[in-house]
Motif scaffolding. Sequence first.
Motif, PDB file in Angstrom:
ATOM      1  N   SER A 181      22.007 -20.662 -11.355  1.00 49.65           N
ATOM      2  CA  SER A 181      21.369 -21.763 -12.070  1.00 49.65           C
ATOM      3  C   SER A 181      19.906 -21.812 -11.666  1.00 49.65           C
ATOM      4  O   SER A 181      19.511 -21.269 -10.628  1.00 49.65           O
ATOM      5  CB  SER A 181      22.050 -23.100 -11.776  1.00 49.65           C
ATOM      6  N   GLY A 182      19.087 -22.475 -12.474  1.00 51.45           N
ATOM      7  CA  GLY A 182      17.690 -22.636 -12.104  1.00 51.45           C
ATOM      8  C   GLY A 182      16.737 -22.283 -13.197  1.00 51.45           C
ATOM      9  O   GLY A 182      17.043 -22.380 -14.381  1.00 51.45           O
ATOM     10  N   GLY A 183      15.560 -21.793 -12.785  1.00 52.55           N
ATOM     11  CA  GLY A 183      14.481 -21.547 -13.715  1.00 52.55           C
ATOM     12  C   GLY A 183      13.575 -22.761 -13.780  1.00 52.55           C
ATOM     13  O   GLY A 183      13.858 -23.793 -13.211  1.00 52.55           O
ATOM     14  N   GLY A 205      14.538 -17.118 -19.060  1.00 58.02           N
ATOM     15  CA  GLY A 205      15.789 -17.376 -18.379  1.00 58.02           C
ATOM     16  C   GLY A 205      16.707 -16.171 -18.353  1.00 58.02           C
ATOM     17  O   GLY A 205      17.672 -16.140 -17.596  1.00 58.02           O
ATOM     18  N   LYS A 206      16.420 -15.181 -19.163  1.00 64.62           N
ATOM     19  CA  LYS A 206      17.244 -13.970 -19.143  1.00 64.62           C
ATOM     20  C   LYS A 206      16.602 -12.991 -18.166  1.00 64.62           C
ATOM     21  O   LYS A 206      15.579 -12.385 -18.451  1.00 64.62           O
ATOM     22  CB  LYS A 206      17.308 -13.352 -20.535  1.00 64.62           C
ATOM     23  N   LEU A 207      17.217 -12.864 -17.015  1.00 60.86           N
ATOM     24  CA  LEU A 207      16.690 -11.954 -16.009  1.00 60.86           C
ATOM     25  C   LEU A 207      17.136 -10.533 -16.282  1.00 60.86           C
ATOM     26  O   LEU A 207      18.297 -10.304 -16.623  1.00 60.86           O
ATOM     27  CB  LEU A 207      17.178 -12.356 -14.618  1.00 60.86           C
ATOM     28  N   THR A 208      16.204  -9.613 -16.117  1.00 56.25           N
ATOM     29  CA  THR A 208      16.550  -8.194 -16.132  1.00 56.25           C
ATOM     30  C   THR A 208      16.314  -7.665 -14.734  1.00 56.25           C
ATOM     31  O   THR A 208      15.211  -7.797 -14.193  1.00 56.25           O
ATOM     32  CB  THR A 208      15.702  -7.427 -17.148  1.00 56.25           C
ATOM     33  N   GLY A 265      12.466 -13.119 -18.737  1.00 60.77           N
ATOM     34  CA  GLY A 265      12.011 -12.956 -20.099  1.00 60.77           C
ATOM     35  C   GLY A 265      10.963 -14.000 -20.439  1.00 60.77           C
ATOM     36  O   GLY A 265      10.697 -14.917 -19.658  1.00 60.77           O
ATOM     37  N   ILE A 266      10.342 -13.846 -21.592  1.00 58.96           N
ATOM     38  CA  ILE A 266       9.360 -14.829 -22.026  1.00 58.96           C
ATOM     39  C   ILE A 266       9.765 -15.376 -23.387  1.00 58.96           C
ATOM     40  O   ILE A 266      10.578 -14.776 -24.097  1.00 58.96           O
ATOM     41  CB  ILE A 266       7.931 -14.235 -22.104  1.00 58.96           C
ATOM     42  N   GLY A 267       9.184 -16.520 -23.728  1.00 54.01           N
ATOM     43  CA  GLY A 267       9.469 -17.137 -25.014  1.00 54.01           C
ATOM     44  C   GLY A 267      10.945 -17.450 -25.151  1.00 54.01           C
ATOM     45  O   GLY A 267      11.549 -18.065 -24.272  1.00 54.01           O
TER      46      GLY A 267
END
Lengths: 113, 112
Positions: free
Chosen positions: B93-95, A99-102, A93-95
């Motif tokens: 974890s990560g990013g 961190g929220k993966l789809t 995701g953005i903004g």
Amino acid sequence: ELKVEQNPLFLSMQEGKNYTIYCNYSTTSDRLYWYRQDPGKSLESLFVLLSNGAVKQEGRLMASLDTKARLSTLHITAAVHDLSATYFCAVDGIGTSYGKLTFGQGTILTVHP
Amino acid sequence: DVKVTQSSRYLVKRTGEKVFLECVQDMDHENMFWYRQDPGLGLRLIYFSYDVKMKEKGDIPEGYSVSREKKERFSLILESASTNQTSMYLCASGGGNNYGYTFGSGTRLTVV
């Protein structure tokens, strides 16, 4: 809402052949990840693509990202049996959604002799 | 290499039990996540956390809660386990600017 679509969902290949898995996504993002999953196991990170035009290669796999077309490809060169697994793309995701993966639905790859 | 460790590989619990799934990472990542994976439904985000004591709901938080008292540890709690929570649970974890997300080995939970 971000949607991620992979195709094909099932891929049966002969050893030695080439093929491409496609990952389309519906809204802007410039971060895309490819994972491999073996039966009963967790996800193994294959590629991290963080910008438009990114291309990464590891062995017989090459991944690319076109953020303008909202498309990533995973190209398999001269497939071998060990590549049999399920492959997922995941878009970040953005903004405030960073961190929220789809995830895409996954592509089940079977490589035959 | 980043390590994300989930405490149990397989768990069998009874309906109504309180269940704790533990996840520990060793790379000082700020971001941690809990997903569940079900056949035909793919991977779905339950909760995530950007920092200690912070939590955000994902797409399917109902029936779950989380705890992050220390940076390296992110716990998923099933307050009263139900059979529809039988699933594979994956912690990640990560990013950040230069790396992606690393997943733990998964916990296959069966609620009977």
